[in-house]
Design a protein around this motif. Structure first.
Motif, PDB file in Angstrom:
ATOM      1  N   GLU A 131       1.422  49.709  21.212  1.00 27.74           N
ATOM      2  CA  GLU A 131       0.273  48.994  20.650  1.00 27.74           C
ATOM      3  C   GLU A 131       0.661  48.139  19.450  1.00 27.74           C
ATOM      4  N   PHE A 132       1.545  48.657  18.590  1.00 22.07           N
ATOM      5  CA  PHE A 132       1.851  47.978  17.337  1.00 22.07           C
ATOM      6  C   PHE A 132       3.026  47.012  17.450  1.00 22.07           C
ATOM      7  N   LEU A 133       4.065  47.408  18.164  1.00 22.81           N
ATOM      8  CA  LEU A 133       5.264  46.577  18.242  1.00 22.81           C
ATOM      9  C   LEU A 133       5.276  45.655  19.454  1.00 22.81           C
ATOM     10  N   GLY A 134       4.538  45.985  20.479  1.00 25.96           N
ATOM     11  CA  GLY A 134       4.543  45.196  21.697  1.00 25.96           C
ATOM     12  C   GLY A 134       5.339  45.889  22.792  1.00 25.96           C
ATOM     13  N   LEU A 135       5.269  45.333  23.994  1.00 23.35           N
ATOM     14  CA  LEU A 135       5.867  45.963  25.156  1.00 23.35           C
ATOM     15  C   LEU A 135       7.386  45.945  25.132  1.00 23.35           C
ATOM     16  N   PRO A 137       9.714  45.644  22.552  1.00 27.75           N
ATOM     17  CA  PRO A 137      10.348  46.597  21.631  1.00 27.75           C
ATOM     18  C   PRO A 137      10.092  48.060  22.003  1.00 27.75           C
ATOM     19  N   ALA A 138       8.908  48.367  22.517  1.00 28.50           N
ATOM     20  CA  ALA A 138       8.606  49.750  22.906  1.00 28.50           C
ATOM     21  C   ALA A 138       9.488  50.190  24.067  1.00 28.50           C
ATOM     22  N   VAL A 139       9.726  49.311  25.039  1.00 25.77           N
ATOM     23  CA  VAL A 139      10.606  49.651  26.165  1.00 25.77           C
ATOM     24  C   VAL A 139      12.037  49.836  25.666  1.00 25.77           C
ATOM     25  N   LEU A 140      12.478  48.994  24.729  1.00 22.78           N
ATOM     26  CA  LEU A 140      13.841  49.138  24.190  1.00 22.78           C
ATOM     27  C   LEU A 140      13.998  50.449  23.416  1.00 22.78           C
ATOM     28  N   ILE A 141      12.964  50.847  22.681  1.00 22.50           N
ATOM     29  CA  ILE A 141      12.996  52.133  21.979  1.00 22.50           C
ATOM     30  C   ILE A 141      13.016  53.279  22.998  1.00 22.50           C
ATOM     31  N   ALA A 166      12.863  45.943  30.279  1.00 20.46           N
ATOM     32  CA  ALA A 166      11.856  45.208  29.505  1.00 20.46           C
ATOM     33  C   ALA A 166      11.370  43.995  30.286  1.00 20.46           C
ATOM     34  N   ALA A 167      12.291  43.244  30.903  1.00 17.54           N
ATOM     35  CA  ALA A 167      11.896  42.087  31.707  1.00 17.54           C
ATOM     36  C   ALA A 167      11.062  42.511  32.909  1.00 17.54           C
ATOM     37  N   GLY A 168      11.450  43.609  33.561  1.00 18.27           N
ATOM     38  CA  GLY A 168      10.686  44.102  34.700  1.00 18.27           C
ATOM     39  C   GLY A 168       9.291  44.539  34.308  1.00 18.27           C
ATOM     40  N   CYS A 169       9.147  45.201  33.159  1.00 18.30           N
ATOM     41  CA  CYS A 169       7.827  45.647  32.698  1.00 18.30           C
ATOM     42  C   CYS A 169       6.932  44.451  32.359  1.00 18.30           C
ATOM     43  N   VAL A 170       7.498  43.439  31.699  1.00 21.06           N
ATOM     44  CA  VAL A 170       6.717  42.240  31.391  1.00 21.06           C
ATOM     45  C   VAL A 170       6.295  41.545  32.678  1.00 21.06           C
ATOM     46  N   ALA A 171       7.232  41.414  33.626  1.00 21.51           N
ATOM     47  CA  ALA A 171       6.904  40.745  34.890  1.00 21.51           C
ATOM     48  C   ALA A 171       5.837  41.512  35.661  1.00 21.51           C
ATOM     49  N   LEU A 172       5.953  42.824  35.711  1.00 21.00           N
ATOM     50  CA  LEU A 172       5.014  43.622  36.495  1.00 21.00           C
ATOM     51  C   LEU A 172       3.655  43.761  35.820  1.00 21.00           C
ATOM     52  N   PHE A 173       3.639  44.204  34.573  1.00 19.98           N
ATOM     53  CA  PHE A 173       2.383  44.575  33.934  1.00 19.98           C
ATOM     54  C   PHE A 173       1.651  43.390  33.302  1.00 19.98           C
ATOM     55  N   VAL A 174       2.389  42.459  32.698  1.00 16.77           N
ATOM     56  CA  VAL A 174       1.731  41.343  32.016  1.00 16.77           C
ATOM     57  C   VAL A 174       1.460  40.199  32.983  1.00 16.77           C
ATOM     58  N   LEU A 181      -1.496  43.304  27.460  1.00 22.64           N
ATOM     59  CA  LEU A 181      -0.516  43.952  26.585  1.00 22.64           C
ATOM     60  C   LEU A 181       0.174  42.903  25.733  1.00 22.64           C
ATOM     61  N   ARG A 182       0.381  43.239  24.489  1.00 27.97           N
ATOM     62  CA  ARG A 182       1.136  42.345  23.612  1.00 27.97           C
ATOM     63  C   ARG A 182       2.609  42.528  23.966  1.00 27.97           C
ATOM     64  N   VAL A 183       3.320  41.428  24.170  1.00 28.98           N
ATOM     65  CA  VAL A 183       4.721  41.489  24.580  1.00 28.98           C
ATOM     66  C   VAL A 183       5.631  41.640  23.373  1.00 28.98           C
ATOM     67  N   TRP A 184       5.357  40.908  22.312  1.00 33.37           N
ATOM     68  CA  TRP A 184       6.186  40.951  21.093  1.00 33.37           C
ATOM     69  C   TRP A 184       5.309  41.328  19.912  1.00 33.37           C
ATOM     70  N   PRO A 185       5.926  41.770  18.786  1.00 32.36           N
ATOM     71  CA  PRO A 185       5.117  42.116  17.617  1.00 32.36           C
ATOM     72  C   PRO A 185       4.422  40.905  16.987  1.00 32.36           C
TER      73      PRO A 185
END
Length: 185
Positions: A131-135, A137-141, A166-174, A181-185
């Motif tokens: 929620e705070f950092l975006g998709l 950074p959260a996937v990288l963590i 991270a690229a797959g999550c952005v492509a699929l979910f966003v 979902l916010r992608v970046w902070p």
């Protein structure tokens, strides 16, 4: 052919085999693959644990969906599929549990604390930061903490894995599902 005296026959053995010498086994020890109380031994403890877990999930699904209307096959309502999946899980759990009593299988492995805490920390960190950092950074963590759960990857394969996920999550979910979902902070 000599005959055996009656004192050499064991009445408790299934075939009443002759006894040739003193027994090294205690009198109250289990005989011929069954426990002393008549219950069959668990031959596959890992299958038993899995079967009981699957059955518990199925019973939980049935209990949670107990008030949902099921309808009929012609008019399916909201509780139909959860109830059917719960029943199938209970059935599958019973089959796996029964199989644990009939066939040999693996013993329960020792509990690995490192994977348990590593994966749990990774999932909780993802849930707390998406929620705070975006998709991205959260996937990288998530990938970084998840890497600590087992044999760690080298930095280059770890970075490639994180970038691909991270690229797959952005492509699929966003892009694909259009989730806000916010992608970046």
């Amino acid at each position: 052919m000599s005959s055996l005296p009656l004192s050499d026959l064991h009445p408790s053995s299934p075939a009443a085999a002759p006894h040739h010498g003193p027994s090294t086994e205690p009198r109250d020890a289990p005989r011929s693959g069954t426990e002393s109380d008549g219950q069959p031994p668990v031959r596959a403890p890992q299958d038993l644990a899995a079967g009981l877990l699957i059955t518990a999930f199925g019973l939980t699904a049935l209990w949670l969906g107990r008030d949902w209307p099921t309808g009929t096959l012609a008019s399916v309502q909201s509780g139909f599929f959860p109830r059917m999946i719960g029943l199938l899980m209970v059935l599958a759990g019973a089959v796996v549990t029964g199989r644990s009593l009939l066939s040999q299988g693996a013993a329960l492995p020792s509990l690995g604390w490192r994977p348990l805490f590593g994966v749990t920390a990774a999932v909780l960190a993802f849930a707390g930061t998406v929620e705070f950092l975006g998709l991205v950074p959260a996937v990288l963590i998530l990938v970084g903490l998840g890497n600590l759960a087992g044999r760690p990857l080298r930095p280059v394969p770890l970075a490639l894995l994180g970038a691909a996920l991270a690229a797959g999550c952005v492509a699929l979910f966003v892009w694909g599902l259009g989730l806000p979902l916010r992608v970046w902070p």
